[in-house]
Design an enzyme around this catalytic site. Structure first.
Site: not given
Ligand code: AP5
Ligand code: MG
Length: 214
Positions: A13, A88, A127, A161, A172
């Site tokens: 994402k 979410r 990452r 992170r 997660r």
């Molecule tokens: P990346 O693009 O960074 O993945 P992502 O989908 O953004 O994953 P996140 O870990 O950021 O998602 P998340 O939903 O767990 O975290 P968030 O910050 O939202 O890609 C990952 C890696 O893979 C990178 O190194 C990239 O280079 C590689 N990659 C990407 N695409 C690839 C491909 N096609 N092939 C190979 N490699 C690839 O949330 C964090 C925390 O915040 C949550 O756990 C929660 O506690 C809180 N939170 C955030 N939003 C909310 C909400 N709306 N409600 C409640 N709590 C929330």
């Molecule tokens: Mg992300």
């Protein structure tokens, strides 16, 4: 244009949002990034959220919906929004409907990045990002052109992170399955869901999004 990028942790994402921002001049609204900024600044929201995020659980619906409301209020109505990591839960999906109406926006697409969960732990534990400009990298899949130097800004400082460890990733993923995946049928019934193969290479996923968004 307003779109939701939906997918489990590590689906891509954030990686794809950055590319859509460049290509279409849209704005990425990542609640995860907003919460991490709040943790870093030690705001009241950040202090509340830190332990929850470190465990890999979801912070409260009210907190994240307020963050999104404030961002939309500060944006020009002409600028498209990419919702990354929000909504979410079913309650957040309902809040988003109200917030879009309040700010005069329509939801055009909900795009699911479809991925095989087995690959996600490797993606997430590899990452890292540039401390200075936030550009994202991966030990195996997205290395800087010159080792140890950010392609974008030349900085040599990177960070990982605290929630990117295997145990937290498993929590997660479980949160995603239990609370986030169930919001898809709501959008499916409106006929606005598309799927892109998130297991393809990063450039191919970008091309798939381009085909969809025009
Ligand atoms: P990346 O693009 O960074 O993945 P992502 O989908 O953004 O994953 P996140 O870990 O950021 O998602 P998340 O939903 O767990 O975290 P968030 O910050 O939202 O890609 C990952 C890696 O893979 C990178 O190194 C990239 O280079 C590689 N990659 C990407 N695409 C690839 C491909 N096609 N092939 C190979 N490699 C690839 O949330 C964090 C925390 O915040 C949550 O756990 C929660 O506690 C809180 N939170 C955030 N939003 C909310 C909400 N709306 N409600 C409640 N709590 C929330
Ligand atoms: Mg992300």
């Amino acid at each position: 244009m307003n779109i939701i990028l939906l997918g489990p942790p590590g689906a891509g994402k954030g990686t794809q949002s950055a590319r859509l921002v460049e290509k279409y001049g849209m704005r990425q609204l990542s609640t995860g990034d907003m919460l991490r900024a709040a943790v870093k600044a030690q705001t009241p929201v950040g202090m509340k959220a830190k332990a929850v995020m470190d465990r890999g659980e979801l912070v409260s619906d009210e907190i994240v919906s307020e963050l999104i409301d404030a961002e939309l209020a500060a944006m020009s109505a002409e600028t498209g929004a990419i919702f990354d990591g929000y909504p979410r839960t079913e309650a957040q999906a309902e809040s988003l409907d109200s917030l879009l109406a309040k700010h005069g926006r329509n939801l055009d697409h909900v795009i699911e990045l479809a991925v095989n969960e087995d690959a996600l732990v490797e993606r997430i534990t590899g990452r890292f990002t540039c401390v200075n400009c936030g550009t994202g990298y991966h030990d195996k899949f997205a290395q800087p052109k010159v080792e140890g130097v950010c392609d974008n800004c030349g900085s040599t400082e990177f960070k990982r992170r605290p929630d990117d460890n295997e145990e937290t990733v498993r929590t997660r993923m479980a949160e995603y399955r239990a609370k986030t995946a169930p919001i898809l049928p709501v959008y499916e019934s409106r006929g606005i869901v598309s799927r892109v193969d998130g297991m393809a290479g990063i450039d191919e996923v970008t091309a798939g999004l381009g085909n969809l968004l025009g």
